[in-house]
Design an enzyme around this catalytic site. Structure first.
Site, PDB file in Angstrom:
ATOM      1  N   ASP A  63      15.539  28.537  48.090  1.00 59.38           N
ATOM      2  CA  ASP A  63      15.612  29.183  49.396  1.00 59.38           C
ATOM      3  C   ASP A  63      16.890  30.000  49.469  1.00 59.38           C
ATOM      4  O   ASP A  63      17.980  29.456  49.321  1.00 59.38           O
ATOM      5  CB  ASP A  63      15.599  28.111  50.494  1.00 59.38           C
ATOM      6  CG  ASP A  63      15.679  28.687  51.900  1.00 59.38           C
ATOM      7  OD1 ASP A  63      15.676  29.924  52.046  1.00 59.38           O
ATOM      8  OD2 ASP A  63      15.739  27.887  52.854  1.00 59.38           O
TER       9      ASP A  63
ATOM     10  N   MET B 276      18.944  21.988  58.815  1.00 57.74           N
ATOM     11  CA  MET B 276      20.355  22.279  58.543  1.00 57.74           C
ATOM     12  C   MET B 276      21.153  21.775  59.738  1.00 57.74           C
ATOM     13  O   MET B 276      21.681  22.542  60.544  1.00 57.74           O
ATOM     14  CB  MET B 276      20.538  23.779  58.304  1.00 57.74           C
ATOM     15  CG  MET B 276      19.950  24.235  56.978  1.00 57.74           C
ATOM     16  SD  MET B 276      19.893  26.039  56.794  1.00 57.74           S
ATOM     17  CE  MET B 276      18.259  26.347  57.457  1.00 57.74           C
TER      18      MET B 276
ATOM     19  N   MET C  62      19.461  25.432  47.454  1.00 59.38           N
ATOM     20  CA  MET C  62      19.825  26.619  48.227  1.00 59.38           C
ATOM     21  C   MET C  62      20.476  27.646  47.307  1.00 59.38           C
ATOM     22  O   MET C  62      21.400  27.323  46.557  1.00 59.38           O
ATOM     23  CB  MET C  62      20.801  26.245  49.339  1.00 59.38           C
ATOM     24  CG  MET C  62      20.210  25.386  50.449  1.00 59.38           C
ATOM     25  SD  MET C  62      18.912  26.237  51.376  1.00 59.38           S
ATOM     26  CE  MET C  62      19.828  27.639  52.069  1.00 59.38           C
TER      27      MET C  62
ATOM     28  N   ASP D 229      13.426  26.975  59.838  1.00 58.92           N
ATOM     29  CA  ASP D 229      14.843  26.659  59.661  1.00 58.92           C
ATOM     30  C   ASP D 229      15.424  26.134  60.973  1.00 58.92           C
ATOM     31  O   ASP D 229      15.534  26.870  61.958  1.00 58.92           O
ATOM     32  CB  ASP D 229      15.602  27.906  59.207  1.00 58.92           C
ATOM     33  CG  ASP D 229      15.239  28.308  57.792  1.00 58.92           C
ATOM     34  OD1 ASP D 229      15.452  27.501  56.878  1.00 58.92           O
ATOM     35  OD2 ASP D 229      14.726  29.424  57.605  1.00 58.92           O
TER      36      ASP D 229
ATOM     37  N   MET E 149      18.628  24.833  62.812  1.00 59.08           N
ATOM     38  CA  MET E 149      20.092  24.874  62.712  1.00 59.08           C
ATOM     39  C   MET E 149      20.706  24.442  64.040  1.00 59.08           C
ATOM     40  O   MET E 149      20.207  24.809  65.105  1.00 59.08           O
ATOM     41  CB  MET E 149      20.557  26.285  62.352  1.00 59.08           C
ATOM     42  CG  MET E 149      19.914  26.870  61.116  1.00 59.08           C
ATOM     43  SD  MET E 149      20.567  28.511  60.719  1.00 59.08           S
ATOM     44  CE  MET E 149      19.342  29.087  59.552  1.00 59.08           C
TER      45      MET E 149
ATOM     46  N   SER F 222       9.781  32.064  55.397  1.00 53.41           N
ATOM     47  CA  SER F 222      10.681  31.573  56.439  1.00 53.41           C
ATOM     48  C   SER F 222      10.496  32.369  57.718  1.00 53.41           C
ATOM     49  O   SER F 222      10.672  33.591  57.741  1.00 53.41           O
ATOM     50  CB  SER F 222      12.137  31.674  55.979  1.00 53.41           C
ATOM     51  OG  SER F 222      13.006  31.406  57.063  1.00 53.41           O
TER      52      SER F 222
ATOM     53  N   HIS G 191       7.843  27.934  56.663  1.00 49.24           N
ATOM     54  CA  HIS G 191       9.177  27.344  56.549  1.00 49.24           C
ATOM     55  C   HIS G 191       9.940  27.580  57.852  1.00 49.24           C
ATOM     56  O   HIS G 191      10.160  28.720  58.261  1.00 49.24           O
ATOM     57  CB  HIS G 191       9.921  27.997  55.379  1.00 49.24           C
ATOM     58  CG  HIS G 191      11.208  27.326  55.022  1.00 49.24           C
ATOM     59  ND1 HIS G 191      11.265  26.237  54.186  1.00 49.24           N
ATOM     60  CD2 HIS G 191      12.486  27.595  55.385  1.00 49.24           C
ATOM     61  CE1 HIS G 191      12.530  25.864  54.039  1.00 49.24           C
ATOM     62  NE2 HIS G 191      13.282  26.669  54.769  1.00 49.24           N
TER      63      HIS G 191
ATOM     64  N   HIS H  24      13.050  22.659  57.556  1.00 48.77           N
ATOM     65  CA  HIS H  24      14.319  22.583  56.822  1.00 48.77           C
ATOM     66  C   HIS H  24      15.426  22.319  57.826  1.00 48.77           C
ATOM     67  O   HIS H  24      15.802  23.204  58.597  1.00 48.77           O
ATOM     68  CB  HIS H  24      14.545  23.889  56.064  1.00 48.77           C
ATOM     69  CG  HIS H  24      15.828  23.937  55.310  1.00 48.77           C
ATOM     70  ND1 HIS H  24      16.325  25.115  54.766  1.00 48.77           N
ATOM     71  CD2 HIS H  24      16.747  22.977  55.000  1.00 48.77           C
ATOM     72  CE1 HIS H  24      17.471  24.862  54.165  1.00 48.77           C
ATOM     73  NE2 HIS H  24      17.748  23.577  54.299  1.00 48.77           N
TER      74      HIS H  24
END
Length: 221
Positions: free
Chosen positions: A173, A66, A135, A33, A35, A8, A31, A64
């Site tokens: 993760d 979120m 998760m 993230d 957000m 990540s 990876h 990913h």
């Protein structure tokens, strides 16, 4: 498909993501993230950053999301260059339609589950997916402690995936490290997101190798 390690970049140096990706040439994926400060209480990066990194990194990008309203935004991450796009089922209004759209655009479609979200209600959705992400911390921040209470759900997810007869990957993760990856592999995971464990190490590439070897030793036993 064997063990995959997907570091990540949430724990990397955001000022030079190209150089950070180059430090881990042995990683299977990067990876990323995403957000939005709505679905989770944090704000990170968006499609333009993924588009820029996809042009210079040797590894494919695992996005990913979120975020709220992934039905609207997820396709743009495929267009930005992500090879795999994960949406949270808790936020998706029409997960089957979304998974099909992601696949139609040429990326792998993945469904993520927060720690308190059970896998069983989504068994019929599995044939529409390429990966399930369990998760093992509450999404939103890196560096959290691994939640052992998620291990039974990883096992149930593995059973359901095996029952479908498909080749879905099972990703975990959150708090993944040399101390926890063995438990995850024993429970049936085969794809591992590790952030602080990799980028907090003196040699990130050596840590990627160690994580892979530790998980593979369990899978082969």
């Amino acid at each position: 498909m064997g063990i995959q390690i997907t570091p990540s970049l949430l724990n990397a140096d955001f000022a030079n993501l190209e150089a950070e990706a180059a430090r881990i040439p042995g990683a299977d994926w990067l990876h990323m993230d995403v957000m939005d400060n709505h679905f989770v209480p944090n704000l990170t990066l968006g499609a333009p950053v993924i588009e820029a990194l996809s042009k210079v990194a040797s590894q494919p990008i695992d996005a990913h999301l979120m975020i709220a309203d992934p039905d609207r935004w997820a396709p743009s991450f495929v267009e930005a260059g992500a090879g795999s796009v994960t949406f949270h089922v808790e936020a998706a209004a029409a997960p089957v339609r979304l998974a099909r759209e992601i696949r139609a655009k040429g990326a792998r479609a993945s469904m993520a589950l927060k720690p308190a979200t059970p896998i069983e209600p989504y068994e019929d959705l599995l044939p529409e997916l390429d990966m399930v992400l369990v998760m093992t911390v509450e999404p939103g921040f890196g560096g959290q402690k691994f939640l052992d209470l998620c291990l039974p759900k990883i096992r149930r997810a593995r059973e359901l995936i095996d029952n479908t007869g498909g080749g879905l990957w099972l990703q975990v993760d959150g708090g993944v490290s040399l101390e926890t990856i063995e438990r995850c592999a024993e429970a049936g995971a085969d794809t591992f997101v590790a952030g602080s464990a990799v980028f907090g190490a003196d040699d990130p590439e050596a840590m990627v190798r160690s994580l892979r070897e530790t998980a593979a030793s369990v899978s082969s036993s």
